[in-house]
Scaffold this motif. Structure first.
Motif, short mmCIF file in Angstrom:
data_model
loop_
_atom_site.label_atom_id
_atom_site.label_comp_id
_atom_site.label_asym_id
_atom_site.label_seq_id
_atom_site.Cartn_x
_atom_site.Cartn_y
_atom_site.Cartn_z
N VAL A 33 -7.90 -16.62 -12.20
CA VAL A 33 -8.79 -16.17 -11.13
C VAL A 33 -9.41 -14.83 -11.53
N ASP A 34 -10.68 -14.68 -11.19
CA ASP A 34 -11.42 -13.44 -11.46
C ASP A 34 -11.75 -12.80 -10.11
N VAL A 35 -10.96 -11.81 -9.73
CA VAL A 35 -11.08 -11.20 -8.42
C VAL A 35 -10.97 -9.68 -8.53
N ARG A 36 -11.83 -8.99 -7.78
CA ARG A 36 -11.66 -7.54 -7.65
C ARG A 36 -10.81 -7.27 -6.41
N VAL A 37 -9.82 -6.42 -6.55
CA VAL A 37 -8.89 -6.16 -5.45
C VAL A 37 -9.17 -4.79 -4.84
N LEU A 38 -9.42 -4.81 -3.53
CA LEU A 38 -9.49 -3.60 -2.73
C LEU A 38 -8.33 -3.65 -1.75
N ALA A 39 -7.65 -2.54 -1.56
CA ALA A 39 -6.49 -2.53 -0.66
C ALA A 39 -6.62 -1.34 0.29
N ALA A 40 -6.01 -1.48 1.46
CA ALA A 40 -6.05 -0.41 2.45
C ALA A 40 -4.69 -0.29 3.11
N THR A 41 -4.36 0.91 3.53
CA THR A 41 -3.10 1.14 4.22
C THR A 41 -3.18 2.42 5.04
N ASN A 42 -2.41 2.46 6.13
CA ASN A 42 -2.26 3.71 6.87
C ASN A 42 -0.90 4.34 6.59
N ARG A 43 -0.19 3.77 5.63
CA ARG A 43 1.12 4.31 5.24
C ARG A 43 0.97 5.28 4.07
N ASP A 44 1.98 6.10 3.91
CA ASP A 44 2.07 6.98 2.73
C ASP A 44 2.80 6.17 1.65
#
Length: 535
Positions: free
Chosen positions: A335-346
């Motif tokens: 698979v060819d995927v760009r990963v963006l991630a988000a979190t409100n944790r430290d």
């Protein structure tokens, strides 16, 4: 008398044809091929018969059915090189070796072990001439050329080729149906995502804090690097992810969002990577996962800090090698995927506590972008409020409300623990309760926070604190600028008071979320972020 000298019985054409019809009638697939090879061996009075699929990727033949002597040989597969079958498949023609088979193929140990003396094989072709497989017989006695024998053999071969072609067409149809289902799923998913965009169609604001975010988006959008978007609940992390995708070279490809906190732990691997039919109870059909849907595009992992540890290693593999296996499958998919991630944790703290993998953290944190809370954005509150009010009014076919100085003062005085999302909800509620173009913000702001005690004084235009004599100036204690930590402590105390007043209830008409003017999910997230636990 040895088997090699046993006289071969004469072929009865009528009986052989009856054997074909009766032996294979109303059978399909593997049952058909098992009946076919057994009937063929009986009709030609030979020691063995088998029908195969040709696997060109590895140049091997894989038997669908193999009758030898008086039994079936299961799972028979062999390399073509050095076998009489190689000539059949390579030259696409019938091959007949009437005697001395082992002498001609001395390097083939299977022939010697089976005592084979003679061989007859023919390719099974698709309508376009592609080799699908082959049909063969062998015997421990000579097999002289006999027109009746060849005729019977060709009839069996024609039946086998028809069934292989039917199975190939059925497989293509199944693949097409699965592809259409995947496309339909992706289309439904994208329609759902578009419908959820709501008012967040663009990043609004002129504060330095939000301009910094925009500069960082422009810097990294076209690089393809992984981005970790940090910020409190409701600050607009998903909006930043969509802006990154829209400004990248993948803009025309899928943008797939996964809320890691909203998927049960038992289903999250299937949701990420898909599953095969029968992989677990309830898996009545194969399903594509979110990574497969995002192929050539972008996947946005919201609340990535909620991922269980056992799945984090599999996510790391996708980031490092671009491959995964669906649940219940041994087949590796690229698979060819760009990963963006988000979190409100430290996440750095989570790594130290052993709740998040350090190697995954560094893979995600290639380029961190911090989205500021609304309380750090100065006059952006006014810009956003006006935009939300206009769009809400248009959607409800109501007059566009007018914001007075008192409205702006109230909005700036409130700490906005739910950030932009909470502001949007408050403004929508204010448009609903408005009289003509007049807003009644005093009715819409949470009761516990309309004019909060001990909070910073409302900022004057330009984001400065009001000086003495300014409208809305307060005493020295109230005018003191608070730190982020102090504001969080005030928010924590406010939430605890609301929970206490609601006897610990979060949602519902008598819950703390209603008292605070938040969504229950927003309140739950803020409680987790602030370390508040319910009894």
């Amino acid at each position: 008398m040895s088997e090699a000298t046993t006289p071969r019985r004469e072929i009865d054409m009528e009986r052989a044809l009856r054997t074909i019809v009766e032996g294979t009638a109303e059978r399909t697939g593997d049952d058909f091929f098992r009946a076919l090879v057994r009937s063929l061996a009986q009709a030609l009075d030979v020691h063995g018969a088998w029908v195969t699929d040709y696997v060109p990727e590895v140049n091997r033949l894989r038997a669908r059915a193999f009758w030898l002597g008086d039994r079936f040989v299961p799972h028979y597969e062999y390399a073509l090189a050095g076998t009489p079958c190689e000539t059949v498949v390579t030259n696409r023609k019938l091959v007949h070796v009437p005697d001395r088979l082992v002498d001609l193929y001395v390097g083939n140990p299977d022939l010697r072990a089976q005592g084979a003396m003679s061989y007859l094989g023919v390719p099974l072709l698709d309508l376009d001439g592609e080799v699908l497989g082959h049909l063969s017989v062998l015997d421990t006695r000579p097999l002289p050329e006999d027109p009746r024998c060849l005729a019977i053999f060709q009839i069996f071969a024609a039946r086998a080729a028809d069934e292989l072609r039917r199975l190939r067409a059925e497989a293509r149809m199944t693949d097409s149906q699965q592809a259409l289902k995947a496309l339909a799923l992706e289309a439904d998913y994208l329609r759902h995502e578009v419908s959820e965009l709501g008012l967040f169609e663009e990043i609004l604001g002129r504060s330095e804090a939000i301009q910094r975010v925009l500069r960082e988006i422009r810097q990294v959008a076209d690089t393809g690097a992984s981005v970790l978007i940090l910020g409190e609940t409701g600050t607009g992390k998903e909006l930043v992810a969509r802006a990154l995708h829209g400004a990248s070279q993948r803009a025309g490809r899928p943008f797939i969002k996964v809320n890691c906190a909203a998927i049960p732990a038992t289903l999250i691997e299937s949701e990420f990577f898909g599953h095969e039919r029968g992989a677990f109870t309830g898996a009545t059909q194969s399903r594509e996962g979110r990574f497969a849907l995002a192929h050539t595009g972008t996947i946005f992992l919201d609340e990535v800090g909620e991922l269980p540890l056992e799945l984090q290693s599999k996510l790391l593999r996708v980031l490092q090698e671009g491959e995964f296996e669906p649940v219940g499958s041994a087949k590796t998919r690229k698979v060819d995927v760009r990963v963006l991630a988000a979190t409100n944790r430290d996440l750095a703290s989570e790594v130290r506590e052993g709740r998040f993998r350090e190697d995954l953290y560094y893979r995600l944190n290639v380029f961190p972008i911090r989205v500021p809370p609304l309380r750090e954005r100065g006059d952006d509150i006014e810009v956003l409020a006006v935009a939300f009010a206009r769009k809400s009014a248009e959607r409800m076919a109501r007059p566009v409300p007018v914001f007075t100085d008192e409205c702006f003062r109230r909005l700036r005085a409130y700490p906005w623990p739910g950030n932009v999302r909470e502001l949007q909800n408050v403004i929508e509620r204010a448009v609903i309760t408005a009289t003509g173009t007049r807003l009644h913000l005093e009715q819409c702001l949470p009761e516990t926070g309309r004019i909060p005690q001990g909070l910073p004084a409302p900022a004057a235009p330009g984001g400065r604190a009001p000086a003495e004599g300014d409208a809305g100036a307060t005493d020295g204690a109230a005018a003191r600028i608070r730190t982020v930590q102090e504001l969080e402590e005030l928010e924590r105390e406010n939430i605890l008071r609301a929970l206490d007043a609601c006897e610990g209830r979060v949602s519902g008409d008598r819950g703390a979320a209603r008292r605070l003017g938040m969504k229950p999910t927003t309140l739950t997230s803020r409680m987790k972020s602030l370390g508040i636990r319910r009894a």
